[in-house]
Design a protein around this motif. Structure first.
Motif, PDB file in Angstrom:
ATOM      1  N   UNK A  53      36.981  30.523  25.836  1.00 37.07           N
ATOM      2  CA  UNK A  53      37.895  31.404  25.111  1.00 37.07           C
ATOM      3  C   UNK A  53      37.116  32.561  24.504  1.00 37.07           C
ATOM      4  N   UNK A  54      37.597  33.788  24.723  1.00 37.58           N
ATOM      5  CA  UNK A  54      36.895  34.962  24.193  1.00 37.58           C
ATOM      6  C   UNK A  54      37.869  35.864  23.443  1.00 37.58           C
ATOM      7  N   UNK A  55      37.334  36.534  22.456  1.00 37.39           N
ATOM      8  CA  UNK A  55      38.112  37.542  21.725  1.00 37.39           C
ATOM      9  C   UNK A  55      37.535  38.906  22.067  1.00 37.39           C
ATOM     10  N   UNK A  56      38.381  39.782  22.596  1.00 32.70           N
ATOM     11  CA  UNK A  56      37.950  41.099  23.064  1.00 32.70           C
ATOM     12  C   UNK A  56      38.461  42.163  22.099  1.00 32.70           C
ATOM     13  N   UNK A  57      37.568  43.030  21.681  1.00 32.58           N
ATOM     14  CA  UNK A  57      37.924  44.136  20.787  1.00 32.58           C
ATOM     15  C   UNK A  57      37.974  45.423  21.603  1.00 32.58           C
ATOM     16  N   UNK A  58      39.143  46.080  21.593  1.00 30.12           N
ATOM     17  CA  UNK A  58      39.319  47.353  22.301  1.00 30.12           C
ATOM     18  C   UNK A  58      39.237  48.484  21.270  1.00 30.12           C
ATOM     19  N   UNK A  59      38.347  49.426  21.502  1.00 19.83           N
ATOM     20  CA  UNK A  59      38.198  50.570  20.606  1.00 19.83           C
ATOM     21  C   UNK A  59      38.624  51.834  21.326  1.00 19.83           C
ATOM     22  N   UNK A 108      32.936  42.897   9.003  1.00 22.03           N
ATOM     23  CA  UNK A 108      32.280  41.623   9.294  1.00 22.03           C
ATOM     24  C   UNK A 108      33.179  40.731  10.155  1.00 22.03           C
ATOM     25  N   UNK A 109      34.497  40.753   9.865  1.00 22.99           N
ATOM     26  CA  UNK A 109      35.432  39.940  10.640  1.00 22.99           C
ATOM     27  C   UNK A 109      35.484  40.373  12.091  1.00 22.99           C
ATOM     28  N   UNK A 110      35.502  41.704  12.339  1.00 21.69           N
ATOM     29  CA  UNK A 110      35.531  42.208  13.708  1.00 21.69           C
ATOM     30  C   UNK A 110      34.251  41.822  14.459  1.00 21.69           C
ATOM     31  N   UNK A 111      33.126  41.947  13.789  1.00 18.61           N
ATOM     32  CA  UNK A 111      31.849  41.607  14.418  1.00 18.61           C
ATOM     33  C   UNK A 111      31.734  40.111  14.679  1.00 18.61           C
ATOM     34  N   UNK A 112      32.212  39.308  13.723  1.00 15.18           N
ATOM     35  CA  UNK A 112      32.085  37.857  13.848  1.00 15.18           C
ATOM     36  C   UNK A 112      32.905  37.322  15.014  1.00 15.18           C
ATOM     37  N   UNK A 113      34.107  37.876  15.191  1.00 19.63           N
ATOM     38  CA  UNK A 113      35.026  37.308  16.172  1.00 19.63           C
ATOM     39  C   UNK A 113      34.860  37.883  17.576  1.00 19.63           C
ATOM     40  N   UNK A 114      34.311  39.094  17.706  1.00 20.58           N
ATOM     41  CA  UNK A 114      34.283  39.760  19.006  1.00 20.58           C
ATOM     42  C   UNK A 114      33.240  39.161  19.940  1.00 20.58           C
TER      43      UNK A 114
END
Length: 321
Positions: A53-59, A108-114
């Motif tokens: 399972x992965x969490x992807x951050x789109x910027x 920190x939340x974005x970095x931790x989960x991505x």
């Protein structure tokens, strides 16, 4: 066969939402500590594994997202749906003009989960370098640049524009204009350059007075200034611009396609909303999305994996030519 433990099954066991489970498993702080701890205990009890399972951050730059929806909003929605079907999650982070100019800091939340990053559309190279420095798998989507050592998945806008202009020439057009800001994005630049190549290859003269701007440098639409003498055809940089051009021509008493033919890119809702419906070229969005996800997952799972992907499109002939 042992039943696979999913976020849905954890949510069902506890009687909470899948969203709450996703937030807990990804270290989000916008749920209570008590609920997060309860979810994590249940996940451990059920032997839930986050490995696949992965969490992807789109910027993406905020300027790409209009009030009435946009092509990029559609791509983000499709990314979220396709990743969700694979058991992954996807979150959009819009980058403001100030962040793009002065610096971008992820929480920190974005970095931790991505687990991986997708840069959708163009951002300043300095900001992309900032993201690369985080050490996460990253790729560009609907954008490319040789100024950075980075992978990408993007339509082959140069070849697609060349193909679409050649299509007009094959239909007898030798007076072909271009409507769009040629400096807005690399994709728009490539569309203009592909248009120029087709003209040059076929001995068709490019008339500067028929190259019409559609937007300011900040991405906001500007009025379309029709030339005194119109060409017989216009290649527009995107469906929205073509939609606006058809309306501007109609207001001036010019008929499409009887007086001026209009062709365009992307096959968005504007191409079907327009009257007449727009002839457009595009890469199948499902193909774009699947290649983007496939490449990012390979980069997440395989250290050092590299690939550059250009995708050619298909012309959809409708009523505007």
């Amino acid at each position: 066969m042992e039943r696979k433990v999913t976020m849905e099954s954890i949510a069902g066991e506890l009687g909470v939402s899948k969203s709450a489970v996703s937030k807990a498993l990804n270290g989000k702080t916008d749920i209570s500590k008590e609920l997060r701890d309860t979810i994590l205990r249940k996940a451990k009890e059920l032997h839930y594994s986050k490995a696949p399972f992965y969490h992807i951050l789109v910027l993406s730059a905020a300027r790409y997202f209009g009030k009435n929806g946009s092509y990029y909003q559609q791509l983000v929605r499709m990314l979220q749906e396709a990743l969700g079907a694979l058991g992954h999650t996807c979150e959009l982070r819009r980058v403001s003009e100030e962040e793009e100019a002065r610096g971008l800091t992820l929480s920190d939340g974005e970095l931790f989960s991505a687990d991986g990053l997708i840069v959708l559309g163009g951002l300043a190279c300095e900001r992309i370098e900032d993201l690369q420095a985080l050490g996460l798998p990253i790729l560009l989507f609907d954008y490319y640049t040789n100024k950075l050592d980075i992978d990408w998945v993007t339509p082959n806008d140069y070849f697609n524009a060349y193909t679409l202009t050649d299509f007009l020439i094959a239909r007898g057009h030798t007076e072909i204009g271009f409507c769009g800001n040629t400096r807005m994005t690399s994709g728009m630049q490539d569309r203009f350059l592909g248009y120029q190549k087709a003209l040059l290859e076929n001995g068709v003269l490019l008339h500067p007075e028929w190259v019409m701007n559609d937007r300011a440098e900040n991405g906001r639409d500007i009025p379309l200034a029709l030339p005194d003498r119109l060409p017989t055809a216009y290649l527009c940089v995107c469906d929205k611009t073509a939609y606006r051009l058809v309306n501007a021509l109609a207001a001036a008493g010019v008929r499409v396609p009887e007086d001026v033919v209009v062709v365009t890119f992307d096959d968005s809702a504007y191409s079907r909303r327009c009257s007449p419906r727009l002839t457009t070229i595009s890469v199948e969005k499902d193909q774009l999305i699947n290649r983007c996800i496939d490449l990012l997952l390979k980069k997440i799972r395989t250290d050092g994996y590299r690939e550059h992907v250009f995708l050619s499109g298909k012309i959809r002939v409708r009523d505007s030519c």
